[in-house]
Design a protein around this motif. Structure first.
Motif, PDB file in Angstrom:
ATOM      1  N   LYS A   1       0.664  -1.094   0.122  1.00  0.00           N
ATOM      2  CA  LYS A   1       0.009  -0.022  -0.013  1.00  0.00           C
ATOM      3  C   LYS A   1       0.965   1.296   0.129  1.00  0.00           C
ATOM      4  CE  LYS A   1      -1.818   1.322   3.811  1.00  0.00           C
ATOM      5  NZ  LYS A   1      -2.455   1.570   4.988  1.00  0.00           N
ATOM      6  N   LYS A   2       0.602   2.334  -0.840  1.00  0.00           N
ATOM      7  CA  LYS A   2       1.016   3.505  -1.021  1.00  0.00           C
ATOM      8  C   LYS A   2       0.243   4.574  -0.413  1.00  0.00           C
ATOM      9  CE  LYS A   2       2.528   7.260  -4.171  1.00  0.00           C
ATOM     10  NZ  LYS A   2       2.475   7.643  -5.448  1.00  0.00           N
ATOM     11  N   ASN A   3      -0.896   4.400  -0.557  1.00  0.00           N
ATOM     12  CA  ASN A   3      -1.984   5.301  -0.036  1.00  0.00           C
ATOM     13  C   ASN A   3      -3.526   4.795   0.018  1.00  0.00           C
ATOM     14  OD1 ASN A   3      -3.395   7.708   0.859  1.00  0.00           O
ATOM     15  ND2 ASN A   3      -3.613   8.289  -1.441  1.00  0.00           N
TER      16      ASN A   3
ATOM     17  N   VAL B   1      -6.844   5.273  -0.365  1.00  0.00           N
ATOM     18  CA  VAL B   1      -7.877   6.194  -0.908  1.00  0.00           C
ATOM     19  C   VAL B   1      -9.163   6.395  -0.123  1.00  0.00           C
ATOM     20  CG1 VAL B   1      -8.806   7.068  -3.259  1.00  0.00           C
ATOM     21  CG2 VAL B   1      -6.679   6.187  -3.194  1.00  0.00           C
TER      22      VAL B   1
ATOM     23  N   THR C   1     -10.265   1.114  -1.313  1.00  0.00           N
ATOM     24  CA  THR C   1      -9.576   1.812  -2.687  1.00  0.00           C
ATOM     25  C   THR C   1      -8.218   2.076  -2.233  1.00  0.00           C
ATOM     26  OG1 THR C   1     -11.795   2.534  -3.382  1.00  0.00           O
ATOM     27  CG2 THR C   1      -9.921   3.293  -4.583  1.00  0.00           C
TER      28      THR C   1
ATOM     29  N   GLU D   1      -3.979   2.994  -3.632  1.00  0.00           N
ATOM     30  CA  GLU D   1      -2.910   3.050  -4.342  1.00  0.00           C
ATOM     31  C   GLU D   1      -1.583   2.114  -4.004  1.00  0.00           C
ATOM     32  OE1 GLU D   1      -1.828   7.133  -6.251  1.00  0.00           O
ATOM     33  OE2 GLU D   1      -2.492   7.357  -4.203  1.00  0.00           O
ATOM     34  N   THR D   2      -0.974   1.403  -4.635  1.00  0.00           N
ATOM     35  CA  THR D   2       0.067   0.211  -4.697  1.00  0.00           C
ATOM     36  C   THR D   2       1.273   0.958  -4.942  1.00  0.00           C
ATOM     37  OG1 THR D   2       0.777  -1.917  -4.577  1.00  0.00           O
ATOM     38  CG2 THR D   2      -0.323  -1.082  -6.610  1.00  0.00           C
TER      39      THR D   2
ATOM     40  N   LYS E   1      -2.311   5.334 -12.122  1.00  0.00           N
ATOM     41  CA  LYS E   1      -2.473   5.564 -10.836  1.00  0.00           C
ATOM     42  C   LYS E   1      -2.136   4.551  -9.997  1.00  0.00           C
ATOM     43  CE  LYS E   1      -5.485   9.526 -11.313  1.00  0.00           C
ATOM     44  NZ  LYS E   1      -6.712  10.153 -10.825  1.00  0.00           N
ATOM     45  N   LYS E   2      -2.022   3.387 -10.499  1.00  0.00           N
ATOM     46  CA  LYS E   2      -1.723   1.971  -9.649  1.00  0.00           C
ATOM     47  C   LYS E   2      -2.923   1.972  -8.500  1.00  0.00           C
ATOM     48  CE  LYS E   2       3.382   1.734 -10.370  1.00  0.00           C
ATOM     49  NZ  LYS E   2       4.441   1.818  -9.653  1.00  0.00           N
ATOM     50  N   LEU E   3      -3.974   2.210  -8.949  1.00  0.00           N
ATOM     51  CA  LEU E   3      -5.300   2.041  -8.078  1.00  0.00           C
ATOM     52  C   LEU E   3      -6.036   0.839  -8.133  1.00  0.00           C
ATOM     53  CD1 LEU E   3      -6.585   4.496  -6.246  1.00  0.00           C
ATOM     54  CD2 LEU E   3      -8.192   5.061  -8.246  1.00  0.00           C
ATOM     55  N   TRP E   4      -6.307   0.453  -7.190  1.00  0.00           N
ATOM     56  CA  TRP E   4      -7.062  -0.842  -7.094  1.00  0.00           C
ATOM     57  C   TRP E   4      -8.127  -0.836  -6.128  1.00  0.00           C
ATOM     58  CZ3 TRP E   4      -5.491  -5.559  -9.461  1.00  0.00           C
ATOM     59  CH2 TRP E   4      -4.052  -5.480  -9.946  1.00  0.00           C
TER      60      TRP E   4
END
Length: 90
Positions: A10-12, A14, A26, A28-29, A78-81
């Motif tokens: 995990k980066k962030n 959301v 949700t 970002e990775t 955005k590497k958003l999952w």
């Protein structure tokens, strides 16, 4: 979140929301699309009802310990999952 289900690199975070009994996380990775996909498919590939799709989007779904899980790539740039889970009812 069940203890065996994690958010990979995990980066962030959301957001976290619920719709009916479904929890949607949700995030970002830091991992690449292929890295994240390999991690989840490798970790959960032997679970009940495992399926995956990699055409337009990466989607992994499975059932473990009575909990349905779906992991989806939302935005590759955005590497958003999203990681969705809910208790299965019989």
């Amino acid at each position: 979140m069940p203890p065996w289900l994690d958010i990979y690199r995990k980066k962030n975070l959301v957001g976290v929301s619920t719709v009916d009994h479904v929890v949607i996380v949700t995030f970002e990775t830091l991992g690449t699309r292929d890295e994240v996909y390999r991690y989840y498919s490798g970790k959960f590939g032997e679970e009940d009802s495992f399926s995956s799709f990699r055409q337009n989007r990466d989607i992994i779904s499975f059932i473990r310990e009575g909990i349905g899980v779906k992991i989806t790539l939302v935005d590759q740039s955005k590497k958003l999952w999203t990681l969705e889970y809910h208790r299965q009812t019989i």
